[in-house]
Scaffold this active site. Structure first.
Site, PDB file in Angstrom:
ATOM      1  CG  MET A 225      -1.718  -1.241   1.430  1.00 18.84           C
ATOM      2  SD  MET A 225      -2.269  -1.448   3.149  1.00 18.84           S
ATOM      3  CE  MET A 225      -3.155   0.097   3.406  1.00 18.84           C
TER       4      MET A 225
ATOM      5  CB  ILE B 299       3.397  -5.721   7.453  1.00 22.97           C
ATOM      6  CG1 ILE B 299       3.002  -7.202   7.480  1.00 22.97           C
ATOM      7  CG2 ILE B 299       4.899  -5.563   7.697  1.00 22.97           C
ATOM      8  CD1 ILE B 299       3.539  -7.996   6.309  1.00 22.97           C
TER       9      ILE B 299
ATOM     10  N   GLY C 159      -0.282   3.930   4.891  1.00 23.16           N
ATOM     11  CA  GLY C 159       0.061   2.842   3.968  1.00 23.16           C
ATOM     12  C   GLY C 159       1.163   1.938   4.479  1.00 23.16           C
ATOM     13  CB  SER C 160       2.475  -0.408   5.686  1.00 25.09           C
ATOM     14  OG  SER C 160       3.664  -1.119   5.951  1.00 25.09           O
ATOM     15  NE  ARG C 161       4.665  -7.844   2.761  1.00 26.55           N
ATOM     16  CZ  ARG C 161       5.821  -8.490   2.737  1.00 26.55           C
ATOM     17  NH1 ARG C 161       6.959  -7.804   2.690  1.00 26.55           N
ATOM     18  NH2 ARG C 161       5.866  -9.812   2.753  1.00 26.55           N
TER      19      ARG C 161
END
Length: 261
Positions: free
Chosen positions: A142, A199, A229-231
């Site tokens: 993301m 994550i 955002g990230s994952r």
């Protein structure tokens, strides 16, 4: 001077009646109108339906409101530049924390995508937290510009929840699934189970989870979010059919990423 049969030329200017120069408060009103235009539409389909104001996730209000109030106060005091900058910050935060209304259209055998973003990896791993078996891991990255809300992939009940502290390395690294701070949610349905892992990354360091153990959940329901955002990783049994490939762009709560086998 206009001649007969012509229309006098008018200059197109942004201002107020009587050529009065807009003050800070009036700049603020104009910027607020611009903000509503930015937050008005989530996708082309919504535009064709007439449009709707995209709501902001509740986790974002504690950041959006102070920035907007500070901008309004600065503009009222005549600090137009400072007020405009703070309001633009509020707009950016509103954009980052947007929470569009979505409806999951899928069959009960399909797995709904838990996040917006790009599929960066599909691989087999040994999942030892919840499934305790060889599993397929679908990783979705993301970016700052994606919707940050996360969605429940299948209907069922939450029977596993674990938050693990860790590092804040780049979330697109393969080892980030275990080394970075994360939150794992195990969901069981009628004869099937999967796990979702939120994550944290180098920028996104705040994971929000809205579900708890023993909660009954529906596919497409809001599960939480990762701020900025990230994952998100999804762990499914190896015999389930994956419907996406690496590089695909997916939408949380809408796209189908797998089918139960």
């Amino acid at each position: 001077m206009a001649t007969r049969g012509t229309v006098p030329e008018k200059k197109c200017e942004i201002g107020l009646p009587g050529n009065r120069k807009p003050n800070g408060s009036q700049y603020l009103v104009s910027l607020c109108a611009f903000a509503l235009k930015i937050l008005r539409i989530e996708n082309a389909e919504a535009w064709r339906r007439g449009g709707q104001v995209v709501p902001i996730a509740k986790e974002g209000w504690c950041l959006v409101v102070p920035a907007a109030l500070a901008g309004a106060g600065a503009a009222a005091l005549g600090w137009t530049f400072v007020g405009g900058f703070l309001l633009l910050c509020a707009l950016a935060l509103g954009f980052f924390f947007r929470d569009p209304k979505r409806e999951a259209r899928h069959s009960p055998a399909e797995v709904v995508c838990p996040a917006d973003g790009k599929v960066i990896s599909i691989t087999e791993v040994d999942e030892t937290d919840y499934l305790n078996a060889r599993s397929q891991r679908i990783s979705i990255f993301m970016s700052l510009f994606n919707v940050h809300v996360n969605y429940v992939p299948i209907a069922g009940r939450v029977d596993y929840l674990k938050h693990r502290k860790g590092t804040f390395r780049r979330a697109n690294l393969p080892e980030a699934s275990l080394s970075n701070e994360n939150n794992s949610v195990g969901i069981s349905g009628e004869g099937h189970r999967l796990m979702v892992r939120q994550i944290a990354g180098a920028v996104a360091r705040r994971i929000v989870c809205r579900v708890g153990v023993n909660d009954a959940v529906q596919a497409g329901q809001r599960m939480g979010m990762i701020k900025f955002g990230s994952r998100v990783d999804v762990f499914i049994p190896v015999h389930w059919k994956v419907l996406v490939k690496e590089g695909d762009r997916v939408k949380g709560g809408i796209s189908q990423i797998a089918r139960m086998g």
